[in-house]
Scaffold this motif. Structure first.
Motif, short mmCIF file in Angstrom:
data_model
loop_
_atom_site.label_atom_id
_atom_site.label_comp_id
_atom_site.label_asym_id
_atom_site.label_seq_id
_atom_site.Cartn_x
_atom_site.Cartn_y
_atom_site.Cartn_z
N THR A 45 0.83 -1.21 0.00
CA THR A 45 0.00 0.00 0.00
C THR A 45 0.86 1.25 0.00
N GLU A 46 1.95 1.24 0.77
CA GLU A 46 2.86 2.39 0.76
C GLU A 46 3.44 2.60 -0.63
N PHE A 47 3.76 1.50 -1.31
CA PHE A 47 4.33 1.61 -2.65
C PHE A 47 3.31 2.19 -3.62
N ARG A 48 2.07 1.72 -3.55
CA ARG A 48 1.02 2.26 -4.42
C ARG A 48 0.81 3.75 -4.17
N LEU A 49 0.83 4.15 -2.91
CA LEU A 49 0.66 5.56 -2.54
C LEU A 49 1.81 6.39 -3.10
N LEU A 50 3.02 5.89 -2.93
CA LEU A 50 4.19 6.63 -3.41
C LEU A 50 4.17 6.73 -4.93
N CYS A 51 3.79 5.66 -5.61
CA CYS A 51 3.73 5.69 -7.07
C CYS A 51 2.68 6.68 -7.57
N GLU A 52 1.56 6.75 -6.88
CA GLU A 52 0.50 7.69 -7.28
C GLU A 52 0.99 9.13 -7.16
N LEU A 53 1.68 9.43 -6.08
CA LEU A 53 2.23 10.78 -5.90
C LEU A 53 3.36 11.04 -6.88
N ALA A 54 4.19 10.02 -7.12
CA ALA A 54 5.32 10.19 -8.04
C ALA A 54 4.86 10.40 -9.48
N ALA A 55 3.69 9.86 -9.81
CA ALA A 55 3.16 10.01 -11.17
C ALA A 55 2.65 11.42 -11.43
N HIS A 56 2.51 12.21 -10.35
CA HIS A 56 2.04 13.60 -10.47
C HIS A 56 2.98 14.52 -9.70
N PRO A 57 4.23 14.62 -10.12
CA PRO A 57 5.22 15.41 -9.36
C PRO A 57 4.81 16.86 -9.20
N GLY A 58 4.84 17.32 -7.95
CA GLY A 58 4.52 18.71 -7.66
C GLY A 58 3.04 19.01 -7.61
N LEU A 59 2.19 18.03 -7.97
CA LEU A 59 0.74 18.24 -7.96
C LEU A 59 0.17 17.80 -6.62
N VAL A 60 -0.65 18.65 -6.03
CA VAL A 60 -1.27 18.32 -4.74
C VAL A 60 -2.44 17.38 -4.97
N LEU A 61 -2.43 16.26 -4.27
CA LEU A 61 -3.54 15.31 -4.31
C LEU A 61 -4.21 15.32 -2.94
N SER A 62 -5.51 15.48 -2.93
CA SER A 62 -6.24 15.51 -1.66
C SER A 62 -6.30 14.12 -1.06
N ARG A 63 -6.63 14.07 0.21
CA ARG A 63 -6.77 12.77 0.87
C ARG A 63 -7.87 11.95 0.20
N GLN A 64 -8.96 12.60 -0.19
CA GLN A 64 -10.05 11.88 -0.83
C GLN A 64 -9.62 11.33 -2.18
N GLN A 65 -8.86 12.10 -2.93
CA GLN A 65 -8.34 11.61 -4.21
C GLN A 65 -7.45 10.39 -4.01
N LEU A 66 -6.61 10.44 -2.98
CA LEU A 66 -5.71 9.32 -2.71
C LEU A 66 -6.49 8.10 -2.25
N LEU A 67 -7.54 8.29 -1.45
CA LEU A 67 -8.39 7.17 -1.06
C LEU A 67 -8.98 6.50 -2.30
N GLN A 68 -9.43 7.30 -3.24
CA GLN A 68 -10.05 6.75 -4.44
C GLN A 68 -9.04 6.04 -5.32
N ARG A 69 -7.86 6.65 -5.51
CA ARG A 69 -6.90 6.13 -6.48
C ARG A 69 -6.05 4.99 -5.93
#
Length: 234
Positions: free
Chosen positions: A165-189
């Motif tokens: 799960t940590e890896f999936r979270l990190l990959c999701e953030l890394a795929a959007h460098p510098g872009l803010v993702l909300s907690r709700q967006q991260l829950l969904q993705r």
């Protein structure tokens, strides 16, 4: 039919929740103690395990740890304890998710479906045939490197051990460098939930910071944008 093992010592909750899960199309097995639950799982493995924390004898935390030593089955904690420290401890023990009582069955069913989807995708990826060796993509953030294809995280060239799960979270953030993702967006993705307790995101972010930051109190990579969410600093 998907089988769910519910480990819950409260007779009323155990009966009502198992009946509600049956109404949602699941086959529900129940155990009143952690010891019984572990024995039941070994005898008849379920697709997902639901665990209460406040159990007689062995508590839910140790039950989760023992399950994790034997299996990667998805585990959801169902507990009346809503303190962040309990959530952190349960996730550290190996749980995949945490639901606070009283349980909304529709929400729980949605989380069960999301966990099963994630498990199927991971299993399909692990067994998919590879015709040619792909060139692994490496996303670099200073001394931090994330390789989604290779399933690797490195800090200063050294491998960093993270959970799935940590890896999936990190990959999701890394795929959007510098872009803010909300907690709700991260829950969904990352978790596949349309709704849920956003503290699950906060707990995983905190755990990641302990692993990828020199000083997790002043993070350089995984940054909080107050009131908005999180971003991975390019």
């Amino acid at each position: 039919m998907t089988a769910v093992l519910l480990i819950e010592d409260d007779d009323r909750i155990r009966l009502s929740l198992s009946m509600a899960l049956e109404d949602e199309g699941y086959t529900a097995y129940t155990s009143a103690t952690a010891e019984e639950g572990l024995a039941d799982y070994r005898r008849r493995p379920a697709d997902t395990v639901l665990v209460d924390l406040m159990l007689p004898g062995m508590d839910g935390f140790e039950c989760i740890r023992q399950l994790r030593r034997e299996t990667e089955v998805p585990i959801i904690v169902i507990s009346a304890r809503d303190d962040t420290h309990d959530i952190v401890a349960a996730l550290e023990a190996g749980a995949d998710d945490y639901v606070v009582k009283p349980v909304a069955v529709k929400e729980l069913a949605a989380r069960l479906r999301a966990l099963r989807r994630r498990a199927r995708v991971a299993a399909a990826a692990a067994t998919a045939p590879v015709d040619t060796a792909p060139v692994a993509t490496v996303l670099t953030f200073g001394d931090l490197q994330v390789s989604p294809d290779a399933g690797e995280v490195r800090l200063n060239g050294d491998p960093v051990k993270v959970t799935r799960t940590e890896f999936r979270l990190l990959c999701e953030l890394a795929a959007h460098p510098g872009l803010v993702l909300s907690r709700q967006q991260l829950l969904q993705r990352v978790w596949g939930y349309e709704f849920g307790d956003e503290r699950v995101v906060d707990v995983h972010v905190g755990r990641l910071r302990h692993k990828i930051e020199v000083d997790n109190r002043e993070p350089r990579h995984l940054v909080t944008v107050r009131g908005l969410g999180y971003k991975l600093q390019p």
